[in-house]
Design a protein around this motif. Structure first.
Motif, PDB file in Angstrom:
ATOM      1  N   GLU A 153       0.839  -1.185   0.000  1.00 40.39           N
ATOM      2  CA  GLU A 153       0.000   0.000   0.000  1.00 40.39           C
ATOM      3  C   GLU A 153       0.881   1.244   0.000  1.00 40.39           C
ATOM      4  OE1 GLU A 153      -2.829   0.043   3.124  1.00 40.39           O
ATOM      5  OE2 GLU A 153      -3.823  -1.809   2.503  1.00 40.39           O
ATOM      6  N   ILE A 154       0.410   2.277  -0.705  1.00 37.36           N
ATOM      7  CA  ILE A 154       1.162   3.524  -0.744  1.00 37.36           C
ATOM      8  C   ILE A 154       0.343   4.624  -0.070  1.00 37.36           C
ATOM      9  CG2 ILE A 154       2.416   2.879  -2.818  1.00 37.36           C
ATOM     10  CD1 ILE A 154       0.565   4.674  -4.416  1.00 37.36           C
ATOM     11  N   PRO A 155       1.002   5.593   0.545  1.00 36.47           N
ATOM     12  CA  PRO A 155       0.283   6.691   1.192  1.00 36.47           C
ATOM     13  C   PRO A 155      -0.502   7.526   0.185  1.00 36.47           C
ATOM     14  CG  PRO A 155       2.573   6.593   1.912  1.00 36.47           C
ATOM     15  CD  PRO A 155       2.453   5.677   0.733  1.00 36.47           C
ATOM     16  N   THR A 156      -1.419   8.349   0.675  1.00 34.66           N
ATOM     17  CA  THR A 156      -2.217   9.212  -0.188  1.00 34.66           C
ATOM     18  C   THR A 156      -1.345  10.197  -0.939  1.00 34.66           C
ATOM     19  OG1 THR A 156      -4.066   9.044   1.358  1.00 34.66           O
ATOM     20  CG2 THR A 156      -4.146  10.839  -0.244  1.00 34.66           C
ATOM     21  N   LEU A 157      -0.340  10.740  -0.265  1.00 34.23           N
ATOM     22  CA  LEU A 157       0.559  11.721  -0.877  1.00 34.23           C
ATOM     23  C   LEU A 157       1.985  11.209  -0.809  1.00 34.23           C
ATOM     24  CD1 LEU A 157       0.811  14.591  -2.112  1.00 34.23           C
ATOM     25  CD2 LEU A 157       1.228  15.434   0.199  1.00 34.23           C
ATOM     26  N   THR A 158       2.660  11.194  -1.953  1.00 35.69           N
ATOM     27  CA  THR A 158       4.054  10.752  -2.002  1.00 35.69           C
ATOM     28  C   THR A 158       4.826  11.668  -2.947  1.00 35.69           C
ATOM     29  OG1 THR A 158       3.851   9.266  -3.920  1.00 35.69           O
ATOM     30  CG2 THR A 158       3.304   8.352  -1.752  1.00 35.69           C
ATOM     31  N   ASN A 183       6.172   4.185   1.787  1.00 37.07           N
ATOM     32  CA  ASN A 183       5.667   4.209   3.165  1.00 37.07           C
ATOM     33  C   ASN A 183       6.790   4.294   4.196  1.00 37.07           C
ATOM     34  OD1 ASN A 183       6.751   1.638   3.198  1.00 37.07           O
ATOM     35  ND2 ASN A 183       4.793   0.569   3.218  1.00 37.07           N
ATOM     36  N   GLY A 184       8.018   4.571   3.733  1.00 35.61           N
ATOM     37  CA  GLY A 184       9.136   4.755   4.640  1.00 35.61           C
ATOM     38  C   GLY A 184       9.892   3.494   4.987  1.00 35.61           C
ATOM     39  N   ARG A 185       9.628   2.405   4.273  1.00 36.14           N
ATOM     40  CA  ARG A 185      10.276   1.137   4.600  1.00 36.14           C
ATOM     41  C   ARG A 185      11.201   0.659   3.489  1.00 36.14           C
ATOM     42  NH1 ARG A 185       4.911  -2.088   6.844  1.00 36.14           N
ATOM     43  NH2 ARG A 185       4.561  -0.769   8.684  1.00 36.14           N
ATOM     44  N   LEU A 186      12.130  -0.178   3.884  1.00 37.75           N
ATOM     45  CA  LEU A 186      12.993  -0.908   2.960  1.00 37.75           C
ATOM     46  C   LEU A 186      12.589  -2.368   3.044  1.00 37.75           C
ATOM     47  CD1 LEU A 186      15.607  -0.432   1.161  1.00 37.75           C
ATOM     48  CD2 LEU A 186      16.848  -1.426   3.074  1.00 37.75           C
ATOM     49  N   GLU A 187      12.509  -3.024   1.886  1.00 37.39           N
ATOM     50  CA  GLU A 187      12.047  -4.412   1.881  1.00 37.39           C
ATOM     51  C   GLU A 187      13.031  -5.294   1.123  1.00 37.39           C
ATOM     52  OE1 GLU A 187       7.798  -6.796   1.148  1.00 37.39           O
ATOM     53  OE2 GLU A 187       7.916  -4.611   1.138  1.00 37.39           O
ATOM     54  N   GLY A 188      13.122  -6.551   1.560  1.00 38.18           N
ATOM     55  CA  GLY A 188      13.957  -7.535   0.886  1.00 38.18           C
ATOM     56  C   GLY A 188      13.143  -8.763   0.545  1.00 38.18           C
ATOM     57  N   ALA A 189      13.429  -9.380  -0.600  1.00 37.68           N
ATOM     58  CA  ALA A 189      12.692 -10.575  -1.034  1.00 37.68           C
ATOM     59  C   ALA A 189      13.632 -11.503  -1.796  1.00 37.68           C
ATOM     60  CB  ALA A 189      11.505 -10.190  -1.915  1.00 37.68           C
ATOM     61  N   GLY A 231       4.604  14.907  12.302  1.00 32.78           N
ATOM     62  CA  GLY A 231       3.960  16.157  11.943  1.00 32.78           C
ATOM     63  C   GLY A 231       2.457  16.013  11.800  1.00 32.78           C
ATOM     64  N   SER A 232       1.793  17.140  11.551  1.00 28.45           N
ATOM     65  CA  SER A 232       0.340  17.164  11.544  1.00 28.45           C
ATOM     66  C   SER A 232      -0.274  17.212  10.159  1.00 28.45           C
ATOM     67  CB  SER A 232      -0.154  18.378  12.348  1.00 28.45           C
ATOM     68  OG  SER A 232       0.380  19.584  11.790  1.00 28.45           O
ATOM     69  N   THR A 233       0.520  17.488   9.118  1.00 30.08           N
ATOM     70  CA  THR A 233      -0.019  17.540   7.764  1.00 30.08           C
ATOM     71  C   THR A 233       0.549  16.385   6.935  1.00 30.08           C
ATOM     72  OG1 THR A 233       1.747  18.884   6.780  1.00 30.08           O
ATOM     73  CG2 THR A 233      -0.019  20.058   7.955  1.00 30.08           C
ATOM     74  N   GLU A 234      -0.125  16.085   5.832  1.00 27.28           N
ATOM     75  CA  GLU A 234       0.339  15.005   4.960  1.00 27.28           C
ATOM     76  C   GLU A 234       1.713  15.318   4.374  1.00 27.28           C
ATOM     77  OE1 GLU A 234      -2.623  12.467   2.631  1.00 27.28           O
ATOM     78  OE2 GLU A 234      -3.547  14.451   2.601  1.00 27.28           O
ATOM     79  N   ILE A 235       1.962  16.586   4.090  1.00 33.01           N
ATOM     80  CA  ILE A 235       3.262  16.959   3.531  1.00 33.01           C
ATOM     81  C   ILE A 235       4.361  16.754   4.566  1.00 33.01           C
ATOM     82  CG2 ILE A 235       4.630  18.910   2.706  1.00 33.01           C
ATOM     83  CD1 ILE A 235       2.222  19.870   1.193  1.00 33.01           C
ATOM     84  N   ASP A 236       4.076  17.134   5.806  1.00 36.02           N
ATOM     85  CA  ASP A 236       5.059  16.916   6.871  1.00 36.02           C
ATOM     86  C   ASP A 236       5.359  15.431   7.050  1.00 36.02           C
ATOM     87  OD1 ASP A 236       5.231  19.608   7.473  1.00 36.02           O
ATOM     88  OD2 ASP A 236       3.625  19.524   8.956  1.00 36.02           O
TER      89      ASP A 236
END
Length: 387
Positions: free
Chosen positions: A180-185, A205-211, A229-234
């Motif tokens: 899943e991806i965030p609303t704002l990227t 989403n701020g993660r690193l993944e290995g497969a 932070g309090s906003t999506e941009i933050d």
């Protein structure tokens, strides 16, 4: 948003104050061009133009080099192979003859083919000797970063959050991993990297993944950036820079996050430091060089994470990813300058104006001496350092 440069967006986000309304956004001031006493001046051996380049669009079309050739492309589907010694066109293929093609991810030379990703959610393979199209495959989303090609498998990280593997000979799908991806990227995705049968990539989403490369089974996930932070941009936490593998360590960095060193065997963090970036970085020996979200250039000891030096003189000049060429650190900027730094001190050693359209991708070293510089308007320059 297709015509918004990712780095420009990242810069705007980094300094914006969005506490109430749009009028409260601070101005961004590009640092003036620093004065440099050149210790060398790169000379141009040959130049060539490929189509219209990428203009102001987000298309990180780093050239591929190998087999005595330089493979280049413009955003509108023109792909060319040049003789690296003289710039002569060996073949060209206009992929937009029948349908619209917007190249944004690539180019990669591997297994006798050139692999390219597009904003049209296509992966295209061309014969490296002739330029003829071998196959074209539809994937789950835009391909904004370079594909990975390893052991007969092509892996692309799509803008929809799907990592997809294809057969390198046929283009048929082998497996997919959905996230899943965030609303704002931020606009962009991390290029995957591979070693010893494993594939690793960053997520929005701020993660690193290995497969496991062969079948897509997930090995581990590690958080690089945590929303704050309090906003999506933050709360943007994209891990868009390609991870770098050096020895038994994997290095990664996130926007609004941290620079981390990860043990490849366990997936555990060995050290982490507070740097924010969405730009690719480079590891050279025991040193790691990165460009922060504010366009500060930083050198870090790759073994311990200790900062060695930081150069802030190019702040907000929309720098390309750094590269190490002939023992120097080099980056390009939005005004078309190449900036060369001493890797030990971070001091400028040379500065060269290449093209006013700007430089979005780092220079690429050639095996037989010299390097390739690509500008936003599609000018290809083969250069070398003349001391």
């Amino acid at each position: 948003m297709h015509k918004v440069l990712k780095r420009a967006l990242a810069v705007a986000i980094a300094v914006s104050v969005l506490s109430g309304c749009a009028s409260e956004v601070d101005s961004i001031h590009m640092a003036p061009l620093p004065k440099v006493d050149n210790t060398f001046t790169p000379k141009t051996d040959w130049s060539h133009s490929v189509g219209d380049g990428v203009s102001g669009y987000y298309s990180k079309l780093t050239p591929a080099v190998g087999q005595g050739k330089v493979f280049v492309a413009d955003r509108n589907g023109l792909v060319e192979a040049l003789d690296s010694s003289n710039g002569k066109v060996l073949w060209k293929n206009d992929l937009e003859k029948e349908t619209a093609v917007k190249i944004s991810g690539g180019l990669v030379l591997a297994e006798g083919k050139i692999f390219i990703g597009t904003e049209n959610a296509d992966v295209i393979a061309l014969d490296a000797e002739t330029g003829k199209e071998v196959w074209r495959a539809k994937v789950a989303g835009e391909v904004l970063s370079k594909p990975l090609v390893d052991n007969g498998i092509v892996v692309v990280n799509t803008s929809s959050g799907v990592l997809e593997a294809l057969n390198a000979d046929t283009g048929t799908s082998k497996w997919q991993i959905n996230n899943e991806i965030p609303t704002l990227t931020l606009r962009g995705t991390s290029s995957p990297v591979a070693i010893s049968g494993g594939v690793f990539w960053g997520l929005s989403n701020g993660r690193l993944e290995g497969a496991i490369l062969n079948d897509g089974r997930v090995l581990w996930q590690q958080t690089i950036s945590t929303p704050k932070g309090s906003t999506e941009i933050d709360r943007l936490v994209d891990v868009d820079a390609a991870p770098v593998i050096a020895g038994d360590r994997l290095y990664a960095i996130g926007y609004n996050g941290t620079l981390v060193s990860i043990d490849l065997r366990s997936g555990q963090i060995a050290w982490k430091r507070n740097y924010s970036s969405a730009t690719n970085f480079v590891v050279d020996g025991n040193e790691l060089f990165l460009v922060t979200a504010k366009d500060h250039i930083v050198a870090v000891d790759a073994r311990s994470g200790t900062e060695l030096w930081q150069n802030k003189d190019l702040q907000y000049r929309q720098l390309s990813a750094p590269a190490v060429i002939d023992g120097y650190l080099v980056t390009g900027d939005a005004e078309g300058y190449l900036h060369w730094l001493d890797t030990q001190s971070g001091e400028f050693v040379s500065q060269e104006s290449v093209d006013g359209s700007g430089i979005a991708v780092p220079p690429v070293a050639l095996d037989n001496n010299g390097f390739i510089v690509v500008t936003r308007d599609g000018e290809i320059n083969k250069m070398q350092i003349s001391k």
